[in-house]
Design a protein around this motif. Structure first.
Motif, PDB file in Angstrom:
ATOM      1  N   ARG A   1      34.772 -68.599  32.375  1.00 40.12           N
ATOM      2  CA  ARG A   1      33.297 -68.644  32.826  1.00 40.12           C
ATOM      3  C   ARG A   1      32.639 -69.795  31.743  1.00 40.12           C
ATOM      4  O   ARG A   1      31.809 -70.384  32.250  1.00 40.12           O
ATOM      5  CB  ARG A   1      32.759 -67.384  32.378  1.00 40.12           C
ATOM      6  N   LEU A   2      33.146 -69.853  30.493  1.00 37.82           N
ATOM      7  CA  LEU A   2      32.775 -70.912  29.841  1.00 37.82           C
ATOM      8  C   LEU A   2      33.025 -72.435  30.414  1.00 37.82           C
ATOM      9  O   LEU A   2      32.063 -73.489  30.339  1.00 37.82           O
ATOM     10  CB  LEU A   2      33.198 -70.956  28.230  1.00 37.82           C
ATOM     11  N   HIS A   3      34.230 -72.419  30.744  1.00 37.47           N
ATOM     12  CA  HIS A   3      34.456 -73.744  31.581  1.00 37.47           C
ATOM     13  C   HIS A   3      33.649 -74.004  32.751  1.00 37.47           C
ATOM     14  O   HIS A   3      33.211 -75.237  32.871  1.00 37.47           O
ATOM     15  CB  HIS A   3      35.951 -73.610  32.297  1.00 37.47           C
ATOM     16  N   TRP A   4      33.333 -73.073  33.420  1.00 36.86           N
ATOM     17  CA  TRP A   4      32.283 -73.420  34.747  1.00 36.86           C
ATOM     18  C   TRP A   4      30.949 -73.534  34.075  1.00 36.86           C
ATOM     19  O   TRP A   4      29.938 -74.283  34.678  1.00 36.86           O
ATOM     20  CB  TRP A   4      32.368 -72.160  35.408  1.00 36.86           C
ATOM     21  N   GLY A   5      30.548 -73.079  32.803  1.00 39.10           N
ATOM     22  CA  GLY A   5      29.148 -73.080  32.166  1.00 39.10           C
ATOM     23  C   GLY A   5      29.086 -74.890  31.876  1.00 39.10           C
ATOM     24  O   GLY A   5      28.183 -75.494  32.068  1.00 39.10           O
ATOM     25  N   ILE A   6      30.292 -75.495  31.482  1.00 38.70           N
ATOM     26  CA  ILE A   6      30.257 -76.705  31.266  1.00 38.70           C
ATOM     27  C   ILE A   6      30.233 -77.469  32.424  1.00 38.70           C
ATOM     28  O   ILE A   6      29.412 -78.516  32.467  1.00 38.70           O
ATOM     29  CB  ILE A   6      31.389 -77.211  30.504  1.00 38.70           C
ATOM     30  N   GLU A   7      30.723 -77.147  33.702  1.00 41.47           N
ATOM     31  CA  GLU A   7      30.543 -77.787  35.049  1.00 41.47           C
ATOM     32  C   GLU A   7      29.078 -77.612  35.269  1.00 41.47           C
ATOM     33  O   GLU A   7      28.411 -78.786  35.715  1.00 41.47           O
ATOM     34  CB  GLU A   7      31.532 -76.949  35.825  1.00 41.47           C
ATOM     35  N   ASN A   8      28.393 -76.417  35.174  1.00 38.20           N
ATOM     36  CA  ASN A   8      27.267 -76.386  35.660  1.00 38.20           C
ATOM     37  C   ASN A   8      26.100 -77.099  34.772  1.00 38.20           C
ATOM     38  O   ASN A   8      25.263 -78.011  35.290  1.00 38.20           O
ATOM     39  CB  ASN A   8      26.793 -75.168  35.845  1.00 38.20           C
ATOM     40  N   ARG A   9      26.371 -77.296  33.423  1.00 38.66           N
ATOM     41  CA  ARG A   9      25.492 -77.850  32.404  1.00 38.66           C
ATOM     42  C   ARG A   9      25.588 -79.217  32.539  1.00 38.66           C
ATOM     43  O   ARG A   9      24.597 -80.010  32.531  1.00 38.66           O
ATOM     44  CB  ARG A   9      25.813 -77.348  31.108  1.00 38.66           C
ATOM     45  N   LEU A  10      26.753 -79.839  32.678  1.00 37.76           N
ATOM     46  CA  LEU A  10      26.915 -81.335  32.557  1.00 37.76           C
ATOM     47  C   LEU A  10      27.235 -81.925  33.810  1.00 37.76           C
ATOM     48  O   LEU A  10      26.400 -82.791  34.638  1.00 37.76           O
ATOM     49  CB  LEU A  10      28.189 -81.693  31.768  1.00 37.76           C
ATOM     50  N   HIS A  11      28.053 -81.734  34.770  1.00 42.57           N
ATOM     51  CA  HIS A  11      28.507 -82.338  35.963  1.00 42.57           C
ATOM     52  C   HIS A  11      27.230 -82.065  36.932  1.00 42.57           C
ATOM     53  O   HIS A  11      26.867 -83.105  37.676  1.00 42.57           O
ATOM     54  CB  HIS A  11      29.703 -81.863  36.451  1.00 42.57           C
ATOM     55  N   TRP A  12      26.619 -80.814  37.138  1.00 45.52           N
ATOM     56  CA  TRP A  12      25.692 -80.724  37.905  1.00 45.52           C
ATOM     57  C   TRP A  12      24.530 -81.320  37.523  1.00 45.52           C
ATOM     58  O   TRP A  12      23.774 -82.061  38.544  1.00 45.52           O
ATOM     59  CB  TRP A  12      25.298 -79.369  38.133  1.00 45.52           C
ATOM     60  N   CYS A  13      24.214 -81.433  36.309  1.00 43.87           N
ATOM     61  CA  CYS A  13      23.084 -82.084  35.854  1.00 43.87           C
ATOM     62  C   CYS A  13      23.083 -83.733  36.028  1.00 43.87           C
ATOM     63  O   CYS A  13      22.037 -84.270  36.570  1.00 43.87           O
ATOM     64  CB  CYS A  13      22.619 -81.981  34.361  1.00 43.87           C
ATOM     65  N   LEU A  14      24.522 -84.135  35.887  1.00 45.89           N
ATOM     66  CA  LEU A  14      24.511 -85.548  36.232  1.00 45.89           C
ATOM     67  C   LEU A  14      24.426 -85.741  37.654  1.00 45.89           C
ATOM     68  O   LEU A  14      23.741 -86.955  37.838  1.00 45.89           O
ATOM     69  CB  LEU A  14      25.943 -86.214  35.740  1.00 45.89           C
TER      70      LEU A  14
END
Length: 182
Positions: free
Chosen positions: A103-116
């Motif tokens: 879940r933390l891994h997907w938090g990174i996905e959502n926080r960084l890649h989605w924002c980018l």
């Protein structure tokens, strides 16, 4: 990258394709199903963890390997259901820690890649030559972090990273505030 990475992936995939009774013989731990209805979609997740690696031939090539895990996610959006299955080699041997890590891994996905993507439309960028893709990714991440640190203009009520990029282009005072952070 390990030489037998694809072989290992196939072995793990084949292992988890066994039925529930066969998996139980290897002591596979199955988490409770999690249901998260959010943002107009329904997501069901279930995690599996196997610490008995006697079936995995090239396990010695993975130092620290304690278990293999699988995450199965079903997502229903507008009546259409899709399933995503991911496999993990892990040094963790506790299913709760494995769930948290995934879940933390997907938090990174959502926080960084989605924002980018939302802020800079990154998915549509076509930098392909030489080191251009990596260089531009670094520049966009730097810009994202600086925009996050900048104080929003006093007269602006709504605040988002996308709004901040617009303010940067259109508001001289905000642009100077951002540039001072460099």
């Amino acid at each position: 990258m390990k030489g037998n990475q694809s072989t290992t992936h196939e072995a793990v995939k084949d292992f988890f394709s066994m039925d529930e009774k066969e998996l139980a013989k290897y002591g596979v731990i199955k988490s409770e199903k999690e249901c998260n209805p959010d943002h107009g979609r329904i997501e069901n997740r279930q995690y599996y963890l196997c610490t008995n690696l006697s079936w995995l031939e090239n396990k010695d090539e993975w130092p620290g390997l304690k278990a293999v895990a699988m995450a199965r996610e079903e997502r229903t959006v507008n009546g259409k259901t899709s399933t995503d299955v991911r496999f993990f080699l892990t040094s963790l041997d506790n299913i709760e820690l494995v769930k948290k890590s995934i879940r933390l891994h997907w938090g990174i996905e959502n926080r960084l890649h989605w924002c980018l993507d939302m802020t800079f439309n990154e998915d549509y960028k076509r930098h392909r030559k030489d080191h251009s893709p990596e260089n531009m990714t670094v520049m966009r991440r730097l810009a994202l972090n600086i925009l996050r640190q900048a104080e929003k203009p006093e007269n602006k009520k709504q605040d988002s990273l996308s709004k901040r990029t617009i303010w940067f282009r259109e508001n001289r005072q905000f642009r100077q505030t951002v540039l001072r952070l460099l």
